[in-house]
Design a protein around this motif. Structure first.
Motif, PDB file in Angstrom:
ATOM      1  N   UNK A 176       0.833  -1.208   0.000  1.00 57.97           N
ATOM      2  CA  UNK A 176       0.000   0.000   0.000  1.00 57.97           C
ATOM      3  C   UNK A 176       0.869   1.260   0.000  1.00 57.97           C
ATOM      4  N   UNK A 177       1.920   1.225   0.806  1.00 54.71           N
ATOM      5  CA  UNK A 177       2.780   2.407   0.906  1.00 54.71           C
ATOM      6  C   UNK A 177       3.533   2.645  -0.404  1.00 54.71           C
ATOM      7  N   UNK A 178       4.073   1.536  -0.987  1.00 54.24           N
ATOM      8  CA  UNK A 178       4.814   1.665  -2.237  1.00 54.24           C
ATOM      9  C   UNK A 178       3.913   2.203  -3.341  1.00 54.24           C
ATOM     10  N   UNK A 179       2.695   1.665  -3.406  1.00 54.97           N
ATOM     11  CA  UNK A 179       1.763   2.075  -4.462  1.00 54.97           C
ATOM     12  C   UNK A 179       1.333   3.526  -4.279  1.00 54.97           C
ATOM     13  N   UNK A 180       0.962   3.866  -3.041  1.00 56.04           N
ATOM     14  CA  UNK A 180       0.484   5.240  -2.804  1.00 56.04           C
ATOM     15  C   UNK A 180       1.596   6.239  -3.114  1.00 56.04           C
ATOM     16  N   UNK A 181       2.808   5.933  -2.667  1.00 56.16           N
ATOM     17  CA  UNK A 181       3.906   6.870  -2.916  1.00 56.16           C
ATOM     18  C   UNK A 181       4.289   6.927  -4.395  1.00 56.16           C
ATOM     19  N   UNK A 182       4.175   5.812  -5.097  1.00 56.89           N
ATOM     20  CA  UNK A 182       4.463   5.824  -6.538  1.00 56.89           C
ATOM     21  C   UNK A 182       3.463   6.738  -7.251  1.00 56.89           C
TER      22      UNK A 182
END
Lengths: 434, 250
Positions: free
Chosen positions: B101-107
């Motif tokens: 979730x964090x990787x996707x949101x930040x991407x």
């Protein structure tokens, strides 16, 4: 091909390798005689090639061609460069033993701190009295060559019951280009001891060099040993390492190897479970790119009953790289109730990447539980699309899936700090791909 | 204002044309239902909008907020605000839900030129959102969808929808594999996320999902085209008379 290869590709006589180094090789006259005998074995066998079964996938004659001359001992400038490499690669809290171009570097090592808990000598010192450390199987040319040429190494004796307060990190640093280093170390872990040994292979400026290392490890009864090897030699280097491991009874040995460097590498491990009730965990990750060739060859020999062994290996192969995994589990006739399993999975990131997986079971007992598995494949397109549909660019989506893929092997490292350290190495490798 | 404009879209999969000139306009804040029999091209439409490989667009266009959606990579579409809730969300062992979730949101934020969330800020946000959707924290620690029930997988999709705040949500057969309780929980999550700026496209075979998510517009798809559009009463009509009447029309 002829049995003896008198000359190498460069026209150098093979015997020059030994003749030109002999004066610099440590040891008493009897040691030198043992070396000469080992070298004759090497000369007779020549570099391993594809028609030798164990080396079928790693033909050193084709991949390496010739053994480079022995590296000169490091000078002040080399030691300065090595000191910087030590800073970059030292694991926090570990006690360091540093070998620069195959020579022990006391000034870069934590000998004093170590001496409070462990009996430490160099191979050089040991060989002044005794040639015993050079006695290893002479049927393999690279092992014989190591016995002939080994200049230095560490000899550690961890006493019965010792509970080491810090990991020991052996750091091999190469500063000399176009030269070979030969190192040989012995670690004896006493009964009931608890220790962590880390080995690191790195370059300090040098590019095309060759490493031939041997490790003789004996693990006593009731011990708990973690052994981590991190091979990050220069992308132009060659690293051939042979490990001989004997495990006592009721012992836990957890080994992990990470390969992220070297043009050509082979880790060959010969592990004998010689005492009942022991648990062996042997794991590793090879991250290969460009035209790198990375070989892991393991023989796990269950010589006694009631032992447990697990091998979990992951290879990630990009570009035109080539991964080799050969794993053999031997169960001797007496070794009833053996529980031995190995699993190798290779992930091919390009159409030209290559994986050769060869798991083998040789079972001579009838009441055992053994198994092996080997897979090779690409990243799952459905998983990649899911991640991309959530906003991850292609390479980042791949990186996340590759991390998960290697994670299963890395998870086997029990120590939190070391596990995080290894995850960091994998992350940096993946960042370089992006 | 038109959020999504699909114009005369023709799509092939391996030489076979699946969509034969489909036109659809979705405005901001609207809820559209796309209904139709199996094989009518509903899922193909959702996949083409999200950018799944394997589909060849031979004619027509898709505009999203006036921009050419088909020219964008799937991750660019996500960053622009397109979200596809998958019919069968994949399991990704070894990648924790939280990390994903964090990787996707930040991407997505990075692609939009926004600052990335720090770990503490992200944790705060994900806790708020999961609490509002009644999603237990321990679900976030597990591998993405690994060992999740059908209902949990759909709730994980809704959680992502809440976290990424897309302007267009496409729910592909959200009701498949769900019992009635799980369906209601997932639908409640979707309803809570509906807003005047966020449009929803609900793709479904059955009318029952529309008891929980009430559409503004219902489209009937048959044989690769929209053959009829109308108000929510059209769904009830279909429930009574079936799809057969449209199969000839197409």
């Amino acid at each position: 091909m002829n049995v003896a290869v008198a000359k190498t590709g460069n026209g150098r006589a093979v015997s020059d390798l030994f003749a030109s180094a002999e004066g610099r090789l440590p040891g008493s006259p009897s040691v030198i005689a043992a070396r000469r005998e080992a070298f004759e074995t090497y000369e007779r066998l020549g570099l391993p090639h594809r028609r030798i079964e164990e080396w079928k996938y790693t033909d050193l004659r084709a991949l390496v061609g010739e053994v480079l001359p022995l590296a000169a001992p490091p000078d002040a400038a080399a030691l300065k460069r090595a000191a910087d490499a030590v800073k970059a690669h030292a694991i926090a809290g570990a006690r360091k033993l540093v070998l620069v171009d195959g020579v022990f570097a006391a000034d870069l090592s934590d000998v004093k701190a170590l001496a409070s808990e462990v009996d430490f000598k160099t191979l050089r010192e040991t060989l002044e009295k005794d040639s015993g450390l050079l006695n290893t199987a002479a049927t393999d040319a690279v092992i014989a060559l190591n016995a002939a040429m080994a200049t230095d190494g560490v000899v550690l004796d961890i006493a019965d019951g010792a509970q080491l307060s810090a990991p020991i990190q052996i750091i091999h640093i190469a500063t000399a280009a176009s030269a070979s280093t030969f190192t040989r170390s012995q670690v004896a872990v006493g009964k009931g001891a608890r220790a962590t040994i880390i080995e690191s292979f790195v370059a300090a400026g040098a590019k095309a060099y060759q490493v031939n290392d041997a490790v003789i490890l004996s693990v006593g009864d009731n011990t708990d040993l973690a052994h981590i090897r991190l091979m990050d030699d220069s992308p132009d280097a060659v690293n051939i390492t042979s490990q001989f491991v004997t495990v006592g009874a009721n012992t836990k040995l957890n080994f992990f190897n990470m390969t992220t460097g070297a043009a050509v590498s082979r880790l060959q491990g010969f592990i004998t479970l010689a005492g009942e009730g022991s648990e062996l965990s042997v794991n590793g990750v090879n991250l290969l790119q460009k035209t790198e060739h990375g070989d892991t060859t393991l023989v796990v020999d269950h010589a006694v009953p009631n032992c447990f062994s697990r091998e979990v290996f992951r290879a990630v192969i990009d570009d035109r790289a080539h991964s080799v995994f050969q794993g053999r589990i031997i169960v001797r006739p007496d070794a009833q109730k053996t529980d031995g399993k190995m699993m190798i999975r290779a992930l091919l990131l390009s159409d030209e990447a290559e994986a050769d997986n060869k798991p083998e079971l040789e079972i001579f007992a009838d009441d055992v539980s053994c198994g092996h598995g080997a897979t090779a494949g690409a990243l799952d397109d459905n998983l990649l699309f899911y991640l991309k549909a959530r906003g991850l660019p292609e390479k980042q989506a791949q990186a996340l899936l590759i991390q998960a893929f290697v994670g299963e092997a890395i998870e086997q490292i029990a120590d939190d700090n070391l596990r995080e350290h290894v995850i960091g190495i994998a992350e940096r490798w993946l960042e370089r791909r992006q | 204002m038109a959020l999504l404009e699909v114009k005369d879209l023709k799509v092939r999969v391996e030489e076979r044309e699946i969509l034969h000139g489909l036109t659809l306009t979705v405005n901001e804040g609207e809820i559209h239902a796309i209904m139709g029999p199996n094989g009518s091209g509903k899922s193909t439409l959702s996949h083409v909008i999200a950018g799944k490989p394997g589909y060849e667009v031979t004619d027509g266009e898709i505009l999203f907020k006036g921009e050419d959606l088909l020219a964008m990579a799937p991750n660019e579409r996500a960053a622009k605000g397109v979200f596809l809730a998958f019919q069968y969300p994949v399991e990704i062992p070894g990648v924790s839900t939280m990390n994903f979730l964090r990787t996707a949101l930040n991407a997505q934020r990075k692609a939009r030129g926004e600052s990335e969330y720090s770990t503490p800020d992200f944790l705060k946000k994900v806790r708020e959102v999961s609490k509002s959707l009644n999603i237990p924290q321990d679900m976030l620690k597990r591998g993405v969808n690994v060992g999740f029930s059908g209902g949990e997988k759909k709730r994980n999709e809704v959680l992502q929808m809440a976290l990424f705040e897309p302007s267009l949500c496409i729910l592909d057969e959200m009701d498949s594999g769900l019992d009635i309780d799980a369906l209601r929980i997932a639908a409640d999550g979707v309803n809570a996320l509906h807003s005047p700026k966020r449009a929803m496209v609900v793709i479904t075979h059955y009318q029952r999902l529309l008891n929980y998510i009430v559409p503004d517009v219902v489209h009937v798809m048959s044989n690769g085209r929209v053959v009829k559009s109308g108000g929510k009463e059209l769904a009830l009509e279909l429930e009574a008379s079936g799809y057969a009447q449209f199969e000839d029309a197409a």
